[in-house]
Design an enzyme around this catalytic site. Sequence first.
Site, PDB file in Angstrom:
ATOM      1  N   ILE A  12       0.808  -1.348  -0.038  1.00 53.46           N
ATOM      2  CA  ILE A  12       0.013   0.123  -0.182  1.00 53.46           C
ATOM      3  C   ILE A  12       0.802   1.250   0.026  1.00 53.46           C
ATOM      4  N   ASN A  32      12.505  -0.993   6.758  1.00 55.56           N
ATOM      5  CA  ASN A  32      13.620  -1.894   6.952  1.00 55.56           C
ATOM      6  C   ASN A  32      13.679  -3.035   5.811  1.00 55.56           C
ATOM      7  N   ASN A  35       9.471  -6.795   4.456  1.00 53.22           N
ATOM      8  CA  ASN A  35       8.437  -7.688   3.796  1.00 53.22           C
ATOM      9  C   ASN A  35       8.317  -6.717   2.412  1.00 53.22           C
ATOM     10  N   SER A 124      -7.345  -1.031  10.393  1.00 51.60           N
ATOM     11  CA  SER A 124      -7.764  -2.169   9.602  1.00 51.60           C
ATOM     12  C   SER A 124      -9.081  -2.532   9.984  1.00 51.60           C
ATOM     13  N   ALA A 125      -9.999  -3.102   9.066  1.00 49.13           N
ATOM     14  CA  ALA A 125     -11.205  -3.415   9.376  1.00 49.13           C
ATOM     15  C   ALA A 125     -11.163  -4.478  10.509  1.00 49.13           C
ATOM     16  N   TYR A 148      -2.384  -9.532  15.793  1.00 52.57           N
ATOM     17  CA  TYR A 148      -2.204  -8.537  14.801  1.00 52.57           C
ATOM     18  C   TYR A 148      -3.355  -7.465  15.016  1.00 52.57           C
ATOM     19  N   LYS A 152      -3.188  -3.331  16.215  1.00 59.03           N
ATOM     20  CA  LYS A 152      -4.191  -2.049  15.529  1.00 59.03           C
ATOM     21  C   LYS A 152      -5.057  -1.381  16.540  1.00 59.03           C
ATOM     22  N   TYR A 176      -8.760   0.195   6.831  1.00 59.45           N
ATOM     23  CA  TYR A 176      -8.868  -0.447   5.393  1.00 59.45           C
ATOM     24  C   TYR A 176      -9.689  -1.532   5.457  1.00 59.45           C
ATOM     25  N   LEU A 199      -6.749 -13.700  -0.734  1.00 62.83           N
ATOM     26  CA  LEU A 199      -7.545 -14.344  -1.817  1.00 62.83           C
ATOM     27  C   LEU A 199      -6.882 -13.920  -3.248  1.00 62.83           C
ATOM     28  N   ARG A 230     -16.720  -9.924   1.516  1.00 61.27           N
ATOM     29  CA  ARG A 230     -15.469  -8.902   1.914  1.00 61.27           C
ATOM     30  C   ARG A 230     -15.684  -7.875   0.952  1.00 61.27           C
ATOM     31  N   GLY A 293     -10.884 -18.315  12.333  1.00 66.85           N
ATOM     32  CA  GLY A 293     -10.792 -16.790  12.580  1.00 66.85           C
ATOM     33  C   GLY A 293     -11.692 -16.180  11.578  1.00 66.85           C
TER      34      GLY A 293
HETATM   35  P1  NAD Z   1       3.514  -4.607   3.522  1.00 69.60           P
HETATM   36  O1  NAD Z   1       4.098  -5.758   4.331  1.00 69.60           O
HETATM   37  O2  NAD Z   1       3.444  -4.622   1.958  1.00 69.60           O
HETATM   38  O3  NAD Z   1       4.153  -3.255   3.899  1.00 69.60           O
HETATM   39  C1  NAD Z   1       4.598  -2.852   5.432  1.00 69.60           C
HETATM   40  C2  NAD Z   1       6.111  -2.281   5.182  1.00 69.60           C
HETATM   41  O4  NAD Z   1       6.580  -2.146   6.440  1.00 69.60           O
HETATM   42  C3  NAD Z   1       7.005  -3.478   4.578  1.00 69.60           C
HETATM   43  O5  NAD Z   1       7.564  -2.741   3.414  1.00 69.60           O
HETATM   44  C4  NAD Z   1       8.108  -3.822   5.740  1.00 69.60           C
HETATM   45  O6  NAD Z   1       9.173  -4.104   5.131  1.00 69.60           O
HETATM   46  C5  NAD Z   1       7.944  -2.493   6.400  1.00 69.60           C
HETATM   47  N1  NAD Z   1       8.070  -2.595   7.860  1.00 69.60           N
HETATM   48  C6  NAD Z   1       7.633  -3.481   8.730  1.00 69.60           C
HETATM   49  N2  NAD Z   1       8.143  -3.294   9.777  1.00 69.60           N
HETATM   50  C7  NAD Z   1       9.104  -2.466   9.781  1.00 69.60           C
HETATM   51  C8  NAD Z   1       9.869  -1.711  10.878  1.00 69.60           C
HETATM   52  N3  NAD Z   1      10.068  -2.154  12.027  1.00 69.60           N
HETATM   53  N4  NAD Z   1      10.683  -0.692  10.352  1.00 69.60           N
HETATM   54  C9  NAD Z   1      10.593  -0.261   9.032  1.00 69.60           C
HETATM   55  N5  NAD Z   1       9.750  -0.771   8.283  1.00 69.60           N
HETATM   56  C10 NAD Z   1       8.979  -1.941   8.440  1.00 69.60           C
HETATM   57  O7  NAD Z   1       2.056  -4.433   3.994  1.00 69.60           O
HETATM   58  P2  NAD Z   1       0.765  -3.633   3.285  1.00 69.60           P
HETATM   59  O8  NAD Z   1      -0.262  -4.491   2.827  1.00 69.60           O
HETATM   60  O9  NAD Z   1       1.187  -2.288   2.429  1.00 69.60           O
HETATM   61  O10 NAD Z   1       0.044  -2.775   4.720  1.00 69.60           O
HETATM   62  C11 NAD Z   1       0.602  -1.762   5.071  1.00 69.60           C
HETATM   63  C12 NAD Z   1      -0.151  -1.356   6.439  1.00 69.60           C
HETATM   64  O11 NAD Z   1      -1.477  -1.383   6.134  1.00 69.60           O
HETATM   65  C13 NAD Z   1       0.388  -2.279   7.617  1.00 69.60           C
HETATM   66  O12 NAD Z   1       0.452  -1.633   8.692  1.00 69.60           O
HETATM   67  C14 NAD Z   1      -0.691  -3.322   7.483  1.00 69.60           C
HETATM   68  O13 NAD Z   1      -1.141  -3.836   8.907  1.00 69.60           O
HETATM   69  C15 NAD Z   1      -2.144  -2.379   7.102  1.00 69.60           C
HETATM   70  N6  NAD Z   1      -3.107  -3.053   6.493  1.00 69.60           N
HETATM   71  C16 NAD Z   1      -2.963  -3.782   5.450  1.00 69.60           C
HETATM   72  C17 NAD Z   1      -4.355  -4.566   4.843  1.00 69.60           C
HETATM   73  C18 NAD Z   1      -3.862  -5.359   3.808  1.00 69.60           C
HETATM   74  O14 NAD Z   1      -4.787  -6.226   3.560  1.00 69.60           O
HETATM   75  N7  NAD Z   1      -2.759  -5.148   2.981  1.00 69.60           N
HETATM   76  C19 NAD Z   1      -5.373  -4.394   5.631  1.00 69.60           C
HETATM   77  C20 NAD Z   1      -5.607  -3.575   6.513  1.00 69.60           C
HETATM   78  C21 NAD Z   1      -4.373  -2.803   7.299  1.00 69.60           C
HETATM   79  N1  UFG Z   2     -10.135 -16.937   0.820  1.00 73.29           N
HETATM   80  C1  UFG Z   2     -10.203 -18.323   0.425  1.00 73.29           C
HETATM   81  N2  UFG Z   2      -9.269 -18.829  -0.122  1.00 73.29           N
HETATM   82  C2  UFG Z   2      -7.869 -18.468   0.061  1.00 73.29           C
HETATM   83  C3  UFG Z   2      -7.676 -17.169   0.450  1.00 73.29           C
HETATM   84  C4  UFG Z   2      -8.777 -16.551   0.956  1.00 73.29           C
HETATM   85  O1  UFG Z   2     -11.388 -18.687   0.257  1.00 73.29           O
HETATM   86  O2  UFG Z   2      -7.104 -19.079  -0.601  1.00 73.29           O
HETATM   87  C5  UFG Z   2     -11.364 -16.149   1.664  1.00 73.29           C
HETATM   88  C6  UFG Z   2     -11.429 -16.120   2.982  1.00 73.29           C
HETATM   89  O3  UFG Z   2     -11.930 -17.077   3.677  1.00 73.29           O
HETATM   90  C7  UFG Z   2     -12.295 -14.692   3.014  1.00 73.29           C
HETATM   91  C8  UFG Z   2     -11.861 -14.027   1.679  1.00 73.29           C
HETATM   92  O4  UFG Z   2     -11.403 -15.056   0.982  1.00 73.29           O
HETATM   93  O5  UFG Z   2     -13.724 -15.000   3.003  1.00 73.29           O
HETATM   94  C9  UFG Z   2     -10.834 -12.915   1.781  1.00 73.29           C
HETATM   95  O6  UFG Z   2      -9.822 -13.349   2.503  1.00 73.29           O
HETATM   96  P1  UFG Z   2      -8.349 -12.662   2.605  1.00 73.29           P
HETATM   97  O7  UFG Z   2      -7.319 -13.410   3.195  1.00 73.29           O
HETATM   98  O8  UFG Z   2      -7.936 -12.168   1.321  1.00 73.29           O
HETATM   99  O9  UFG Z   2      -8.736 -11.378   3.590  1.00 73.29           O
HETATM  100  P2  UFG Z   2      -9.400 -11.174   5.008  1.00 73.29           P
HETATM  101  O10 UFG Z   2     -10.699 -10.686   4.905  1.00 73.29           O
HETATM  102  O11 UFG Z   2      -9.202 -12.582   5.609  1.00 73.29           O
HETATM  103  O12 UFG Z   2      -8.224 -10.290   5.741  1.00 73.29           O
HETATM  104  C10 UFG Z   2      -7.934  -9.222   5.203  1.00 73.29           C
HETATM  105  C11 UFG Z   2      -6.350  -8.976   5.539  1.00 73.29           C
HETATM  106  C12 UFG Z   2      -6.212  -8.689   7.178  1.00 73.29           C
HETATM  107  C13 UFG Z   2      -7.222  -7.768   7.659  1.00 73.29           C
HETATM  108  C14 UFG Z   2      -8.525  -7.910   7.241  1.00 73.29           C
HETATM  109  C15 UFG Z   2      -9.596  -6.750   7.314  1.00 73.29           C
HETATM  110  O13 UFG Z   2      -5.473 -10.142   5.355  1.00 73.29           O
HETATM  111  O14 UFG Z   2      -4.983  -8.402   7.569  1.00 73.29           O
HETATM  112  O15 UFG Z   2      -8.464  -8.209   5.511  1.00 73.29           O
HETATM  113  O16 UFG Z   2      -9.069  -5.717   6.940  1.00 73.29           O
HETATM  114  F1  UFG Z   2      -7.341  -7.728   8.962  1.00 73.29           F
END
Ligand code: NAD
Ligand code: UFG
Length: 336
Positions: A12, A32, A35, A124-125, A148, A152, A176, A199, A230, A293
């Site tokens: 993101i 850092n 990821n 996060s949601a 996790y 949040k 989000y 997914l 979702r 979960g």
């Molecule tokens: P991502 O893992 O791609 O990005 C997170 C970045 O933070 C990575 O580049 C990682 O290297 C860096 N990072 C982690 N710990 C660090 C540290 N201690 N110091 C410096 N850098 C560090 O994840 P994303 O999907 O881009 O998510 C970004 C943020 O949004 C996260 O906080 C995540 O929890 C939140 N979020 C993501 C989702 C999702 O589904 N992707 C949903 C809700 C919230």
């Molecule tokens: N799903 C499958 N097969 C897969 C992966 C997912 O059927 O291989 C289903 C899940 O059961 C769910 C839907 O697809 O019904 C979405 O699953 P995701 O894993 O893509 O997303 P989640 O809603 O479980 O979780 C995501 C982020 C979490 C965040 C949450 C709410 O991964 O970090 O949204 O923001 F907390």
Amino acid sequence: MSILVTGGTGYIGSHTCVELLDAGYDVIVVDNLSNSKIKAIDHIEGITGKILKFYKLDILNREGMYNVFEENDIEAVIHFAGLKAVGESVEEPLRYYQNNITGTLVLCEAMQRYGVKNMVFSSSATVYGMDNESPLTEDLPLSATNPYGWTKIMIEQILRDTYASDGTWSIALLRYFNPIGAHESGRIGEDPNGIPNNLMPYITQVAAGKRKMLNIFGNDYDTPDGTGIRDYIHVVDLAKGHLKALQKVIESNGIDAYNLGTGIGYSVLDVVKAFEKATGKEIPYVMADRRAGDIASCYADPSKAYRELGWKAEKDIYDMCKDAWRWQVNNPNGYE
Ligand code: NAD
Ligand code: UFG
């Protein structure tokens, strides 16, 4: 004046850096690379034709963080840096609490020390827990089912207490829903390590022939087709929401939570069908057990973000699928 983006090479964060640079902001990234890949920076700069400043740094490194604030004139921070894998957080809770919470504390202390009090935070949601009914509004009670999610909720509370102690802070907590898709250039996108948990990256890897078939986790939920619902949101729409929140925190003081979602719920089967229609690729799937979960249904009421930030999602599920697929085709091994 610059915007500091923690976690800016991540999924993101990289899309948000593109929007920031395109809008004319100076951008500083601290990551850092735990990821993400440094190559994301080249791709961000390639898309925008602009340069950003990068520090390979852990946000827990206090001296390093002070140095970033010392060397730059920072107006606001967008704080993405954090670990985000739900299952991993259950296995390694201390690492998650340490990284996400201590990291945020060090960042906030550095901000306070240098008088930078504008922040947009990635929540996060997941903070809505298992018991609230969708559409979810920001005033509902919060709860979590894994470390996790607790990080949040705890960080939201830490930021609320910080504002309560000093009303010159200005903070947006962005909750989000499910970000998917990629930049339409096909040059930045989601690059998960190993087997994807989520997914859409799983679907694109099935379409690419890297995985045999999709496992659909549960077809006996109380939803129209039995599969989980979702609120999928295009990552570029999500990135744009950060710019709106940034304007708000720069212009006024306070702390507020905003849902960033489309308000539309799609089932797993809806997403599979939309992907097939958008890309012409067939996605073989098999019904599997429910994943621990997971909840049946989770989608936003995004009206507060529209009212107070002037933001709403513009892209539809077909854009999300097409753009996710373009990223996969152009980068079969991610940034490698
Ligand atoms: P991502 O893992 O791609 O990005 C997170 C970045 O933070 C990575 O580049 C990682 O290297 C860096 N990072 C982690 N710990 C660090 C540290 N201690 N110091 C410096 N850098 C560090 O994840 P994303 O999907 O881009 O998510 C970004 C943020 O949004 C996260 O906080 C995540 O929890 C939140 N979020 C993501 C989702 C999702 O589904 N992707 C949903 C809700 C919230
Ligand atoms: N799903 C499958 N097969 C897969 C992966 C997912 O059927 O291989 C289903 C899940 O059961 C769910 C839907 O697809 O019904 C979405 O699953 P995701 O894993 O893509 O997303 P989640 O809603 O479980 O979780 C995501 C982020 C979490 C965040 C949450 C709410 O991964 O970090 O949204 O923001 F907390």
